[in-house]
Design an enzyme around this catalytic site. Structure first.
Site, PDB file in Angstrom:
ATOM      1  N   SER A 153      45.167  26.558  52.347  1.00 55.89           N
ATOM      2  CA  SER A 153      44.220  26.621  51.243  1.00 55.89           C
ATOM      3  C   SER A 153      44.870  27.576  50.254  1.00 55.89           C
ATOM      4  CB  SER A 153      42.866  27.143  51.700  1.00 55.89           C
ATOM      5  OG  SER A 153      41.985  27.191  50.597  1.00 55.89           O
ATOM      6  N   GLU A 212      35.731  40.068  46.788  1.00 60.05           N
ATOM      7  CA  GLU A 212      35.460  39.805  48.205  1.00 60.05           C
ATOM      8  C   GLU A 212      36.544  38.968  48.860  1.00 60.05           C
ATOM      9  OE1 GLU A 212      33.339  39.321  45.680  1.00 60.05           O
ATOM     10  OE2 GLU A 212      31.895  40.930  45.976  1.00 60.05           O
TER      11      GLU A 212
END
Lengths: 612, 612
Positions: free
Chosen positions: A120, A358
């Site tokens: 990814s 995050e």
């Protein structure tokens, strides 16, 4: 031939070998990414032969450099490098993408030379930041090399990493950007404009070098230059996708496809070679020091008082940090809310502020754990959704991560739905082999915090903003997969399964129901995954009525976990799930629980209807 | 007093009024973010009085400028602006954060002057990009103003937006960055170094202006300068958190807290004012044009052939684009895989390439729908996890989004787990009021694609890479909440509930089971949320045995949806869930389905055990 010429020739020759092997492996597989491998082949040849310090026989030595293929689809190039280094043989190379092979379409740590799963895009660099932090903290001289695609520079997570790496001063980190101009569907945004990348990445405080990624002398110089910096370096290498085969070179429409005429391509690339590369040894061959952890001074909150579970977590985390020198913490600029600030004050060198980023936070944790550290990552439960893809990939890579989400549920009160974690249980339960814990009191939270340190895979602790009654003693044990029956008799007409903030609401409801002559059982299902299925099935069988109550959307949380355990296993059970069904607005914590229909009064009403 | 002096005095006066109202509202609420409001008060006073073109009585006029509070926690400032503009009265203002009030802790479109929900940082700017695209596409002269915090610049999604806005040439977009130096836990990474921000954002192709955010003349000039650009502008305004109250100004530890002595603070700010601001009218007062959609030319794949559901989606999307001029598409640089490339070729001006930046992709869709467009957003199902927080916030904001995830499940084959959507059903089912659709053939996919155009809220279509048998005619209807019973008799001994790729596997299994004398029913549950609970309950009651089978992790998908519908509703049902339980590697599609235990053979075995 001069030394420089000889070295250049070596790189070019090895580059061709890597191309040939990438082409052959993809052809045999009938799929894969040879063209994306061919663009970066010279870059990797230069790295492998002159700049990577690595012992392939002992891949887990802390002194080894780390190589991350952030552009994970170029895996055939990585496997060709392993072949050239003698780590895998010809036969093994040609199992690429076959059933059972560890040479997967995208690299995973099933291979000992791969530390983290990629594939990814935009994740390798944030993870590399964590590796570089981990290496520095270990005092390791290792360098971290990350091969990036140009297309993935569009991912925001890359920019979180560019900012963080500069902020942390990671001179041991180098991003090698394979600017091959072509993405999957067409040209990238900046095509071959390496100056655009240099200006952007340089603006974030990185040292940048622009080179022709097929010029071996320039490649060699760039790596040497990177190694001299005390800030991170980005090498922006202009390359050609499919380089070396005229029918594929810089051609659109060939992404992720084996070459049409692979045998002809191999001939064009100079044929199959079998050169074995001698790789530089690691700069240190010291084995990993074992840092023994001491018995932890377990915090204790007085029974009968009240305290927030986030405080139980925070105090335990500090005590754990004292006992175990491998524990590190990453946070997303909310340490005062999550309660990691006590750890931060006590162990500032083991606390990494990732600011409001995050993805970088979880990426850093993945990188740190790959270097033997025990990371706890914490922010608001709601904002962990930001890192969902990183968590998904961490599970694929078998990373050992401890994640803590504070401010779960409507009980946070007036801040409103944007700050409420209401899907975190669904998200974490769906992760492969995850553990999901949800304490109802501070002592339980403290205990579970300590337990997580030893858990493999991804474990998640859900904490609550508000204070809740302390019902357990500080020395009680809460094994993963367990539960606690808090109220119960042989005459119970229903069982209420609760966790976290709804436990005290359920206890209150049980008292009122008992007064009405309806005895009920209350189970604290603090281990939501794995669930204590045996205990809940038994209670369901004995009472015939199950009510679940949770501060979460009705999908994917405690209620569904209980259904999965009970359905079809226990005959003739009536079931009702209380959860947050309407969109909350702003209101006080008690008002929120009442509005959502998950407070004591709602539980009483639900049980009354259930036992009719 | 010169005109400039008078104007400056107006801004400063209104700035104080906005501060006073923010302080009062937060004090009354007992919570909230006055200090983060006070830093930006002069910036917003300057915007409201001189540069925002907006009709507060007709907030949905296309010609209205748009104002997005990306730093949503500064909501008291927004509400103070609404008060100053006469949109809300004093009494209304003081309901801030109270139960039932539409003045929530973070802004939501419950207020007619708010277009999108904010409060999770880093989202307002990517959404603003979508608004600016939408305005330009409508031919609207509106400008889009986004108030950003300095802390949120750390979010990667902001950099996706900086890159996209420059790429799209959005001169109608202005980011106003309130550089107040202090985050929640302490100083931000760059504190007051506006030059650092300017260098970074300028490096992405934006026009930047650095100003003192409390200097009214500079504020005025900056907005005027922004309006003259044909590229997006970032105003980097150095400000002081808590500005105007000595006890709070530039002080750490006061984030998200009402001022300690609010009445004294109001006095220090010059007391309560009640000035009513006259806001510039919109540059155009044209109402939204209704663009009638024509009957869609429904594609039809021949029954008995095979086709991929992603192709059914792609063909239908193009036909829909032809019929409905409001349909727009955003994609994440995988249009050839998702099959949005046909739409792209046909309607290039309604296709927005977001490159590999899924947060920006969903943000753009949210912004576009707020401007009356009908967006379809598409990438691999796996990579939609990247945008989970954007989807969560879109649900809070009531956005109408159509999301399409391709390459779902292990059936993609050799690319391996990083590319497999195996948690997308769990993620989308958990979203508030979502619709989740999972077609098994290309005609069904085409029908559902068209249906989504009219659905409110977030709808999700899960498509498959591989071809599957075409079993439905092109003119069949598939209502949301429906299902299809494909095989069945009065003697069925079990019901298999399947969706997507597992439907054909189930049909194959049913044939083999029938040959063995075990008649079973097969239900195609293409509408996973809402599920056709009635049909499934009836089948469960009639057969007593339910088997679900899905190409997804066992948590949160079809099986759990069926459990939720059946559990406790139908007595004496045995239940078994087939799903992907082990971590897949690389292998061919059929090998993957077999390895995961969700192919025909596995279904046969499971039914055999279930009916014993």
């Amino acid at each position: 031939m001069s030394v420089i010429e000889a070295r250049a020739s070596d790189i070019t020759e090895l580059g061709q070998q890597l191309r040939v092997d990438a082409v052959r492996a993809s052809a045999r597989a009938g799929s894969g990414h040879p063209t994306s491998s061919m663009s970066a082949a010279d870059l990797m040849a230069g790295l492998l032969t002159g700049h990577l310090h690595y012992d392939f026989e002992h891949p887990h030595l802390p002194g080894n450099d780390r190589l991350v293929f952030s552009k994970g689809h170029a895996s055939p190039l990585l496997y060709a490098m392993l072949h050239a280094a003698g780590a895998i043989d010809e036969e093994h190379l040609l199992t690429y993408r076959k059933l059972g092979s560890d040479l997967e379409g995208h690299p995973t740590p099933r291979l000992p030379w791969v530390d983290v799963a990629t594939g990814s895009l935009g994740q390798g660099l944030p993870i590399g930041v964590g590796m570089a932090l981990g290496a520095r903290l270990s005092g390791s001289p290792a360098r971290v090399w990350v091969l990036c695609g140009d297309g993935e520079i569009a991912e925001g997570s890359m920019w979180e990493a560019f900012a963080a790496a500069a902020d942390f001063g990671l001179g041991n980190l180098c991003a090698i950007v394979d600017v091959n101009r072509l993405g999957q569907t067409g040209p990238t945004r900046y095509e071959w404009d390496t100056a655009a990348y240099a200006s952007q990445i340089g603006g974030f405080g990185w040292h940048t070098v622009e080179i022709d990624g097929h010029d071996p002398v320039a490649i060699d110089r760039a790596y040497a230059e990177a190694a001299r910096q005390d800030v991170p370096t980005a090498i922006l290498a202009k390359t050609r996708k499919g380089k070396g085969v005229a029918a594929a070179e810089d051609k659109e429409g060939l992404h992720g496809k084996p070459l049409a005429e692979s045998e002809k391509a191999v001939v064009e690339l100079g044929g199959v070679r079998g050169a074995r590369v001698r790789v530089n040894p690691p700069r240190s061959s010291e084995p990993r020091r074992s840092r023994p952890s001491l018995p932890m001074a377990h915090p204790s909150f007085p029974v009968g008082g009240s305290a927030a579970t986030r405080d139980g977590f925070g105090v335990a985390l500090e005590a754990l940090g004292d006992a175990n020198p491998d524990v590190v913490v990453v946070d997303g600029e909310v340490a005062d809310s999550t309660r990691t600030d006590a750890f931060r004050k006590a162990f500032p060198n083991r606390f990494f502020e990732c600011y409001i980023a995050e993805q970088q936070m979880i990426g850093a944790a993945v990188g740190l754990q790959s270097q033997g550290w025990i990371p706890y990552a914490s922010t608001f439960a709601a904002f962990l959704t930001r890192a969902h893809d990183f968590l998904r990939m961490a599970a694929i890579g078998g990373a050992d991560l401890r994640v803590v989400g504070s401010h779960a549920g409507v009980s946070i009160g007036a801040d409103g739905p944007s700050q409420m974690g209401l899907e975190d249980l669904a998200m974490f339960r769906a992760l492969w082999r995850s553990v999901v814990l949800y304490p109802c009191d501070a002592n339980q939270a403290a205990h579970l915090t300590a337990t997580m340190a030893d858990l493999p895979g991804i474990s998640y602790l859900r904490t609550t903003r508000a204070e809740t009654p302390v019902i357990y003693r500080g020395d009680e044990l809460f094994p993963v997969g367990g539960s606690r029956t808090l109220v119960g008799s042989a005459h119970d007409r229903a069982v209420i399964v609760a966790a976290g903030i709804t436990v005290s609401e359920s206890l209150g409801a049980a008292e009122r129901l008992a007064d009405e002559g309806i005895p009920v059982r209350v189970i604290d299902a603090y281990s939501i995954k794995p669930l204590d299925a045996a205990a809940i099935r038994q209670a369901a069988a004995e009472t015939g009525r199950v009510l679940t109550v949770e501060d979460h959307w009705p999908v994917g949380g405690l209620g569904d976990a209980v259904l999965d355990a009970v359905a079809g296993q226990v005959p003739d059970v009536r079931f009702r799930k209380l959860a947050v069904r309407g969109m909350p607005g702003s209101a006080g914590p008690a008002e929120q629980l009442a509005s959502a229909g998950i407070d004591s009064a709602a539980i009483v009403r639900a049980v009354q209807r259930l036992v009719v």
